[in-house]
Design an enzyme around this catalytic site. Structure first.
Site, PDB file in Angstrom:
ATOM      1  N   HIS A 145      17.651  -7.800 -83.319  1.00  0.00           N
ATOM      2  CA  HIS A 145      16.326  -7.259 -83.651  1.00  0.00           C
ATOM      3  C   HIS A 145      16.494  -5.939 -84.375  1.00  0.00           C
ATOM      4  CE1 HIS A 145      13.856  -9.897 -81.155  1.00  0.00           C
ATOM      5  NE2 HIS A 145      14.745  -9.789 -80.206  1.00  0.00           N
TER       6      HIS A 145
ATOM      7  N   ARG B  15      19.503  -9.993 -67.993  1.00  0.00           N
ATOM      8  CA  ARG B  15      19.268  -9.956 -69.438  1.00  0.00           C
ATOM      9  C   ARG B  15      20.424  -9.276 -70.169  1.00  0.00           C
ATOM     10  NH1 ARG B  15      14.288 -11.547 -70.689  1.00  0.00           N
ATOM     11  NH2 ARG B  15      14.476 -10.803 -72.815  1.00  0.00           N
TER      12      ARG B  15
ATOM     13  N   CYS C  51      16.463 -14.045 -82.634  1.00  0.00           N
ATOM     14  CA  CYS C  51      16.300 -14.162 -81.187  1.00  0.00           C
ATOM     15  C   CYS C  51      15.433 -15.355 -80.763  1.00  0.00           C
ATOM     16  CB  CYS C  51      15.784 -12.848 -80.620  1.00  0.00           C
ATOM     17  SG  CYS C  51      16.069 -12.690 -78.853  1.00  0.00           S
TER      18      CYS C  51
HETATM   19  N1  GLN Z   1      12.699 -15.405 -74.696  1.00  0.00           N
HETATM   20  C1  GLN Z   1      13.996 -15.300 -75.202  1.00  0.00           C
HETATM   21  C2  GLN Z   1      15.021 -14.737 -74.237  1.00  0.00           C
HETATM   22  O1  GLN Z   1      14.718 -13.824 -73.476  1.00  0.00           O
HETATM   23  C3  GLN Z   1      13.944 -14.525 -76.498  1.00  0.00           C
HETATM   24  C4  GLN Z   1      13.641 -13.062 -76.356  1.00  0.00           C
HETATM   25  C5  GLN Z   1      13.547 -12.330 -77.641  1.00  0.00           C
HETATM   26  O2  GLN Z   1      13.190 -12.868 -78.707  1.00  0.00           O
HETATM   27  N2  GLN Z   1      13.817 -11.043 -77.585  1.00  0.00           N
HETATM   28  O3  GLN Z   1      16.143 -15.199 -74.271  1.00  0.00           O
END
Ligand code: GLN
Length: 245
Positions: A194, A128, A94
């Site tokens: 993750h 998101r 990520c």
């Molecule tokens: N900041 C990045 C995004 O939101 C990565 C987030 C994360 O590692 N979960 O795209």
């Protein structure tokens, strides 16, 4: 045989139990009598990438990614780029994945210039991309089903020289548009997954370990099978759940 693992920024990039990936790699090596050492390297600590076989970089929010920029520019970026080109093995998750690319433009227009080890870039979206997801790795990366969890605002787009790690089956992946997930360049494995990725995807874990061992020892290596009953149960449970969506 022995593998030396470097955990980059373990105190900063450490979302959702990403550290579990290190525990899993170590354990699956130890169970086969292969020694593994893990060193941590964070802000202000010099990195000598030539010492290591595997690098692990976990995920982090935009804020954490931004505070690393100065430290990367002060030396680590050069070391990481050289290690990538020398075909060292990387697993990046990520925020750590995005960091290997050219830049990340946040959804509110703020641009973070990353290290450009991989030809890819990321653009933030207001909405998101969150949820359990599933993809199949390309044949080059083992052709195996992977279950995971994603949570990112960034939409990642791969350049010409970089292949996806896999094709999406369920969920968003790189950008929710082109059905690709993650990136594979030389021996870099990068993914949005993750949570932790490797404990419930033992086939992928072994593929990554074998990649590192074969690069180091210059010969094909067959890893002894392990009793993966629990791991496969966890994997299958999620695969079944996601297949029914
Ligand atoms: N900041 C990045 C995004 O939101 C990565 C987030 C994360 O590692 N979960 O795209």
């Amino acid at each position: 045989m022995e593998l030396k693992i470097c955990h980059l920024y373990p105190d900063i990039l450490n979302l959702y139990g990403d550290r579990g990936n290190i525990i899993t790699m170590r354990r699956r090596l130890a169970d086969r009598g292969i020694a593994a050492t893990v060193d941590e390297c964070s802000i202000g600590e010099a990195l000598d990438a030539s010492q290591y076989d595997i690098f692990f970089i976990g995920g982090g929010q935009d804020f954490e990614q931004e505070i690393l920029l100065r430290d990367l520019a002060a030396g680590k970026a050069k070391e990481i780029i050289a290690a990538v080109e020398e075909e060292k093995t990387f697993l990046a998750i990520c925020g750590g994945y995005q960091m290997l690319g050219q830049y990340y433009k946040t959804w509110d227009g703020h641009q973070l210039d990353f290290i450009g080890a991989l030809d890819l870039h990321t653009v933030g979206a207001k909405e998101r991309m969150i949820g359990n997801y599933m993809f199949r790795t390309t044949d080059e990366s083992g052709g195996t089903m992977v279950v995971g969890f994603e949570n990112h605002s960034g939409k990642t787009y791969l350049g010409d020289g970089v292949a996806p790690l896999g094709q999406m089956i369920e969920g968003y992946g790189n950008n929710g548009e082109d059905q690709t997930e993650g990136a594979r360049y030389k021996n870099v494995f990068a993914t949005y997954s993750h949570g932790s990725l490797l404990p419930k995807n033992p086939v992928l874990c072994d593929f990554i370990l074998r990649t590192a061992l074969e690069r180091k020892y210059g010969a094909p290596i067959a890893l002894a099978p392990l009793d993966d009953t629990l791991e496969q149960n966890a994997h299958r449970y999620m695969e079944n759940r996601l297949s029914k969506k």
